[in-house]
Motif scaffolding. Structure first.
Motif, mmCIF file in Angstrom:
data_model
loop_
_atom_site.group_PDB
_atom_site.id
_atom_site.type_symbol
_atom_site.label_atom_id
_atom_site.label_comp_id
_atom_site.label_asym_id
_atom_site.label_seq_id
_atom_site.Cartn_x
_atom_site.Cartn_y
_atom_site.Cartn_z
ATOM 1 N N TYR A 38 15.905 -0.787 4.277
ATOM 2 C CA TYR A 38 15.389 -1.987 4.914
ATOM 3 C C TYR A 38 13.893 -1.849 5.118
ATOM 4 O O TYR A 38 13.374 -0.754 5.297
ATOM 5 C CB TYR A 38 16.117 -2.198 6.246
ATOM 6 C CG TYR A 38 17.597 -2.308 6.041
ATOM 7 C CD1 TYR A 38 18.174 -3.517 5.693
ATOM 8 C CD2 TYR A 38 18.409 -1.185 6.145
ATOM 9 C CE1 TYR A 38 19.527 -3.617 5.458
ATOM 10 C CE2 TYR A 38 19.776 -1.272 5.915
ATOM 11 C CZ TYR A 38 20.327 -2.492 5.567
ATOM 12 O OH TYR A 38 21.663 -2.584 5.339
ATOM 13 N N SER A 39 13.229 -3.016 5.099
ATOM 14 C CA SER A 39 11.774 -2.922 5.197
ATOM 15 C C SER A 39 11.276 -3.790 6.344
ATOM 16 O O SER A 39 10.925 -4.930 6.132
ATOM 17 C CB SER A 39 11.141 -3.362 3.883
ATOM 18 O OG SER A 39 11.676 -4.623 3.528
ATOM 19 N N PHE A 40 11.343 -3.240 7.520
ATOM 20 C CA PHE A 40 10.799 -3.957 8.671
ATOM 21 C C PHE A 40 9.297 -3.730 8.733
ATOM 22 O O PHE A 40 8.810 -2.678 8.338
ATOM 23 C CB PHE A 40 11.417 -3.434 9.962
ATOM 24 C CG PHE A 40 12.881 -3.752 10.101
ATOM 25 C CD1 PHE A 40 13.332 -5.048 9.942
ATOM 26 C CD2 PHE A 40 13.785 -2.753 10.407
ATOM 27 C CE1 PHE A 40 14.673 -5.341 10.081
ATOM 28 C CE2 PHE A 40 15.122 -3.045 10.542
ATOM 29 C CZ PHE A 40 15.569 -4.338 10.380
ATOM 30 N N GLU A 41 8.631 -4.741 9.273
ATOM 31 C CA GLU A 41 7.195 -4.548 9.491
ATOM 32 C C GLU A 41 6.917 -4.384 10.964
ATOM 33 O O GLU A 41 6.391 -3.382 11.416
ATOM 34 C CB GLU A 41 6.413 -5.739 8.940
ATOM 35 C CG GLU A 41 6.173 -5.602 7.458
ATOM 36 C CD GLU A 41 5.054 -6.499 7.005
ATOM 37 O OE1 GLU A 41 3.900 -6.239 7.351
ATOM 38 O OE2 GLU A 41 5.361 -7.498 6.307
ATOM 39 N N LEU A 87 9.360 -4.670 13.398
ATOM 40 C CA LEU A 87 10.466 -4.015 14.096
ATOM 41 C C LEU A 87 10.646 -2.569 13.659
ATOM 42 O O LEU A 87 11.610 -1.917 14.025
ATOM 43 C CB LEU A 87 11.775 -4.774 13.838
ATOM 44 C CG LEU A 87 11.893 -6.133 14.519
ATOM 45 C CD1 LEU A 87 13.188 -6.814 14.123
ATOM 46 C CD2 LEU A 87 11.830 -5.980 16.032
ATOM 47 N N LYS A 88 9.723 -2.129 12.857
ATOM 48 C CA LYS A 88 9.846 -0.765 12.345
ATOM 49 C C LYS A 88 9.580 0.249 13.459
ATOM 50 O O LYS A 88 8.559 0.190 14.146
ATOM 51 C CB LYS A 88 8.832 -0.561 11.228
ATOM 52 C CG LYS A 88 8.948 0.757 10.533
ATOM 53 C CD LYS A 88 8.101 0.708 9.298
ATOM 54 C CE LYS A 88 7.935 2.077 8.704
ATOM 55 N NZ LYS A 88 7.040 2.017 7.562
ATOM 56 N N LYS A 121 6.031 -12.582 10.091
ATOM 57 C CA LYS A 121 6.533 -11.212 9.949
ATOM 58 C C LYS A 121 7.691 -10.966 10.911
ATOM 59 O O LYS A 121 8.705 -10.371 10.558
ATOM 60 C CB LYS A 121 5.417 -10.205 10.270
ATOM 61 C CG LYS A 121 4.416 -10.028 9.165
ATOM 62 C CD LYS A 121 3.361 -9.030 9.600
ATOM 63 C CE LYS A 121 2.150 -9.035 8.689
ATOM 64 N NZ LYS A 121 1.043 -8.284 9.229
ATOM 65 N N SER A 129 10.788 -12.826 9.862
ATOM 66 C CA SER A 129 11.328 -12.197 8.659
ATOM 67 C C SER A 129 12.110 -10.926 9.059
ATOM 68 O O SER A 129 13.214 -10.678 8.574
ATOM 69 C CB SER A 129 10.171 -11.900 7.724
ATOM 70 O OG SER A 129 10.522 -10.932 6.814
ATOM 71 N N ASP A 130 11.529 -10.140 9.951
ATOM 72 C CA ASP A 130 12.224 -8.936 10.426
ATOM 73 C C ASP A 130 13.503 -9.305 11.175
ATOM 74 O O ASP A 130 14.541 -8.653 11.022
ATOM 75 C CB ASP A 130 11.317 -8.148 11.387
ATOM 76 C CG ASP A 130 10.279 -7.323 10.639
ATOM 77 O OD1 ASP A 130 10.251 -7.416 9.399
ATOM 78 O OD2 ASP A 130 9.516 -6.599 11.302
ATOM 79 N N GLU A 143 16.271 -10.197 8.914
ATOM 80 C CA GLU A 143 16.864 -8.999 8.303
ATOM 81 C C GLU A 143 17.775 -8.275 9.305
ATOM 82 O O GLU A 143 18.921 -7.948 9.015
ATOM 83 C CB GLU A 143 15.763 -8.069 7.821
ATOM 84 C CG GLU A 143 16.303 -6.925 7.001
ATOM 85 C CD GLU A 143 15.313 -6.439 5.945
ATOM 86 O OE1 GLU A 143 15.771 -5.905 4.946
ATOM 87 O OE2 GLU A 143 14.097 -6.605 6.124
#
Ligand code: GTP
Length: 855
Positions: free
Chosen positions: A169-172, A174-175, A492, A495-496, A499
């Protein structure tokens, strides 16, 4: 709702939106529909267009109190002002929408936090990361999203949601990055569910804080411009050029050491020009004079050096130029200029932090045309463009350059590599100017007319263009500087969230299906184990019952048999004479009891054997129903049965021996001892019966004692006297007879004493046995022990069943609760996915991108 709040925030005094702000067309100014009335400008909110035909009627524009200009002239300035106001209207529309979306995002995050506190959100640990990418894409990177709180609890419930895919997964936003050091592992994978959930919660709080500051930023009507650059590049001179006044001290030596915020004095300080110096550690509150010191403007040239005393200088200045010329007082928004100290080792970090502050809408980087970009300048620009997207680059002191084209080429090459985005729009964002000339030409504060070709100076033809670009960017295209960061952040974030929500939705759906399948399987299994338990327990109960009763019957039969036989048993004890009579008595008693106990022991042995077989059978039934290994491993030790509770018959028999115990006159034994043969068995029986009858009537002893006399009188005399001489008959016979009569019984009694004793002991024992119901009680004792012992394996099996049923039952409850959780969560995430997708679309649709180019 937040939306309502923001709709109210929309100030009708600023722009009149017609009947309702839902209308597509808004009347910007003038009177709509009246051909005789003032001119009107119609703004179409949906299309974002202005009806230019009605906007300008050929008259001069006048600034009103409400910031609305009524256009009366046909000048370019009037058109510019109208454009500014129109852009403000557009800006407000977008701001309201963004505000609403920020509020929605904040509410969504609060809802997620609430959900997270009840049912921890699954956070994927296989996050796309450049350094970890290769590892994560490997097969071994299939990571379970859920980790158990306890390490020991390795057995996952089938219903527990797990991410079975190898997706990364590619969180920005929420990473959660827990890497320590460049080569360390992704620590997320080592965290348990609750730790992850806590980290996620903190992440949500952090994002909410950021959203608040974004909202403050977009709601703030002012814009801040940070003017920074290398040491001595002419930053202060540039600020002065913008003000068309020498306000900020300029020096060939580095001089500005303190950040200076230049603010319009008319609207913000009652038109008083002065400096508010904020001491280090103090927080500036304009209404609280204790938080700052006031100085006249002239003191600035000293104050800018005093970085050890002041953290910020607020410089209130008045710009008397018209609103369409003044940047600070532009008639639309408040603009504040921040003159930063030149970049050096001391100030670099502070300036970088300053530039990242939310209220900084634009960074203007002043570079000395003679020096080009220094290393610190290049670093600053790359990091600032990362944060702000766009940056104005002012190449100052262009008047000092001889080969200006060569210089331009070189600088543009550098800009290209430093900030491609700025390079793309270089006509608007890169300017070659001479601030010094600008001031020199307008020392009194007169401003340019906005026309780039009006001869602003031979060496700074671009300054007008720079100013126009700056003004348009800040005033008219504020969406870009103020709203775009908020929009980008929201895009962003949504989008997170999409996901994250979809991952959870997918997992909870799988979990729900898993739980339903489990329940389907578990129902029949549960019924089966209940039935099997009832059947097996019943079989075992019946077995125990039958074995116990068989043991009881067997014991009773055996004891009865020995008691019946004991009369005639040969004990094999020799009577050693009356001197040993006590020992004899003890031996006899012991031997008789021993015989009975032998039988009892044999009955017990029989019981042991039966118990052993029954235990095997019970275990077999248990294994058959519950499977191998389901029962405790116990071993039956037969010798442990009847080891404690001994038969106590011995103790119950009266051990006292009296003389009478040796007397038991009995006709049969009498005959036997006296050598009298009883002719036949019938006579024997008759005599026996008679004797017994007499005995029974308490006369037996008498009959025996006086028997000889009876015989002599009844039969003997009559028959014998006929053959024997009278002397013998009268003298000898009677004497003899008397001797016999007295001697024989005595002889008999003497001889019969041991037998009599045995008979008496037997009688005594039998009496005792009868009175105590010995057979029954002993058989009961033996069979009870059997029942007791058999109950152990039976209990083991029943316990094993209970455990299995309990396990099944608690498993069922757990699955039911998981199912409920999955259903609740599934509906939560379904709703959330729908909502965040909608919000994502809304935010994406905000048309801010088109203002990237200033026209
Ligand atoms: N020739 C020429 N000189 C300029 C120009 N702009 C500024 N200067 C001169 O450059 C010197 C430095 O200008 P400042 O405005 O003080 O520079 P600064 O970047 O604010 O300096 P620090 O804040 O101390 O880093 C002064 O002597 C100015 O007169 C310009 O456009 N052309």
């Amino acid at each position: 709702m937040s939306g309502d709040k923001f709709e109210k925030d929309h100030n009708p005094a600023e722009v009149s939106l017609g009947e309702s702000d839902q209308d597509d067309n808004a009347t910007l100014f003038g009177s709509n529909g009246d051909p005789q009335g003032p001119a009107v400008a119609n703004y179409n909110i949906r299309e974002g267009t202005l009806d230019g035909q009605t906007l300008v009627n050929g008259e001069q524009g006048i600034r009103t109190e409400n910031n609305i200009s009524v256009l009366n002239g046909n000048s370019a300035q009037a058109t510019d002002l109208a454009r500014s106001q129109l852009s403000q209207l557009q800006y407000n529309e977008n701001r309201i929408s963004l505000d609403r979306s920020i509020n929605t995002a904040s509410n969504i995050l609060s809802n997620l936090q609430a959900e997270n506190s009840v049912r921890p959100i699954y956070y994927p640990t296989n996050i796309q990361d450049e350094t970890l990418d290769s590892k994560l894409n490997s097969k071994s990177s299939k990571l379970a999203l859920i980790r158990h709180n306890s390490v020991g609890n390795s057995q996952h419930l089938l219903t527990e949601p797990r991410d079975s895919s190898s997706e990364t997964y590619s969180f920005e936003l929420l990473k959660i990055n827990l890497k320590i050091g460049p080569s360390s592992e992704n620590l997320l994978q080592t965290l348990d569910k609750s730790a992850l959930s806590q980290l996620l919660n903190e992440k949500f709080s952090h994002i909410k804080r950021h959203l608040r500051s974004l909202r403050e930023r977009i709601d703030d009507t002012s814009s801040k411009v940070l003017v920074t650059g290398d040491l001595n590049s002419g930053k202060s001179a540039f600020c002065n050029a913008l003000l068309r006044r020498k306000v900020m001290p300029e020096d060939q030596q580095p001089c500005t050491n303190v950040f200076c915020e230049i603010i319009d004095a008319r609207d913000n300080n009652n038109g008083i020009e002065e400096v508010h110096a904020i001491p280090i550690g103090s927080v500036y509150l304009k209404n609280d004079e204790r938080t700052y010191k006031i100085f006249p403007l002239e003191e600035l040239e000293h104050l800018v050096y005093q970085s050890e005393h002041y953290s910020l200088l607020i410089v209130y200045v008045t710009d008397n130029r018209p609103v369409n010329q003044s940047l600070l007082k532009n008639g639309v928004i408040d603009i504040k200029l921040i003159d930063a100290p030149g970049l050096n080792l001391d100030s670099y970090h502070t300036t970088q932090v300053f530039s990242r502050q939310e209220e900084i809408d634009l960074v203007v980087f002043v570079v000395n045309a003679e020096n080009h970009f220094t290393l610190s300048g290049r670093e600053f620009i790359s990091s600032a463009t990362n944060d702000k997207n766009l940056i104005f680059i002012v190449v100052n002191k262009f008047d000092n350059i001889r080969d200006q084209n060569k210089c331009k080429r070189k600088i543009m090459d550098q800009v290209h590599s430093l900030s491609p985005e700025t390079y793309k729009n270089s006509s608007n964002f890169v300017h070659f100017v001479s601030s010094k000339e600008m001031i020199n030409q307008n020392p009194g504060g007169d401003g340019p007319d906005g026309n780039p070709d009006d001869g602003d100076g031979p060496h700074s033809p671009d300054f007008d263009h720079l100013e126009a670009s700056l003004r348009k960017f800040l005033v008219e295209k504020r969406s870009l500087s103020k709203l775009l960061p908020a929009k980008n952040y929201l895009v962003k974030l949504y989008s997170d969230l999409i996901e994250l929500s979809q991952i959870n939705e997918k997992l909870y759906n799988e979990s729900k299906i898993g739980a339903e399948n489990e329940l389907k399987k578990l129902g029949p299994q549960y019924d089966e184990i209940l039935q099997s338990s009832a059947k097996t327990n019943e079989k075992i109960s019946r077995l125990i019952e039958s074995v116990s009763s068989e043991v009881y019957t067997n014991s009773r039969d055996q004891i009865n048999r020995i008691i019946n036989e004991v009369d005639h048993l040969s004990l094999g004890i020799k009577f050693e004479g009356y001197s040993n009579i006590t020992e004899f008595a003890r031996q006899v008693q012991e031997r008789i009891i021993g015989k009975i106990l032998e039988v009892v022991n044999s009955a017990e042995e029989h019981a042991r054997n039966e118990t052993s077989s029954a235990i095997d059978e019970i275990k077999r039934l248990g294994v058959q129903a519950l499977g191998e290994g389901s029962l405790p491993n116990t071993r039956f030790i037969p010798s442990s049965m009847y080891s404690k509770k001994k038969d106590n018959l011995q103790r119950h028999i009266d051990n006292e021996v009296s003389l009478f115990d040796f007397v038991d006159p009995n006709f049969e034994s009498f005959c036997k001892i006296c050598g009298i043969t009883i002719p036949d068995s019938r006579t024997n029986l008759l005599i026996g019966l008679t004797a017994n009858k007499l005995w029974a009537g308490g006369l037996s002893s008498m009959a025996i004692l006086y028997g000889p006399r009876v015989i002599s009188t009844v039969t003997g005399i009559a028959s014998i006297s006929n053959y024997i001489p009278r002397f013998v008959v009268t003298k000898v016979v009677p004497g003899t007879l008397i001797g016999i009569a007295i001697g024989m019984p005595l002889y008999y009694l003497y001889k019969d004493a041991p037998h009599a004793y045995q008979r008496n002991v037997v009688k005594k024992i039998k009496r005792k046995i009868e009175s105590e119901d010995y057979q029954h009680l002993n058989s009961l004792r033996i069979s009870k022990e059997v029942r007791k012992v058999l109950n152990y394996p039976a209990k083991d099996i029943s316990n094993a069943f209970a455990t299995t049923i309990e396990k099944q039952s608690s498993r069922r409850s757990k699955i039911l609760s998981d199912l409920k959780t999955s259903e609740i969560s599934l509906s939560f995430y379904r709703e959330l996915t729908k909502q965040v997708k909608e919000q994502y679309q809304i935010v994406q649709s905000f048309d801010l991108e088109s203002v990237h180019t200033v026209n």
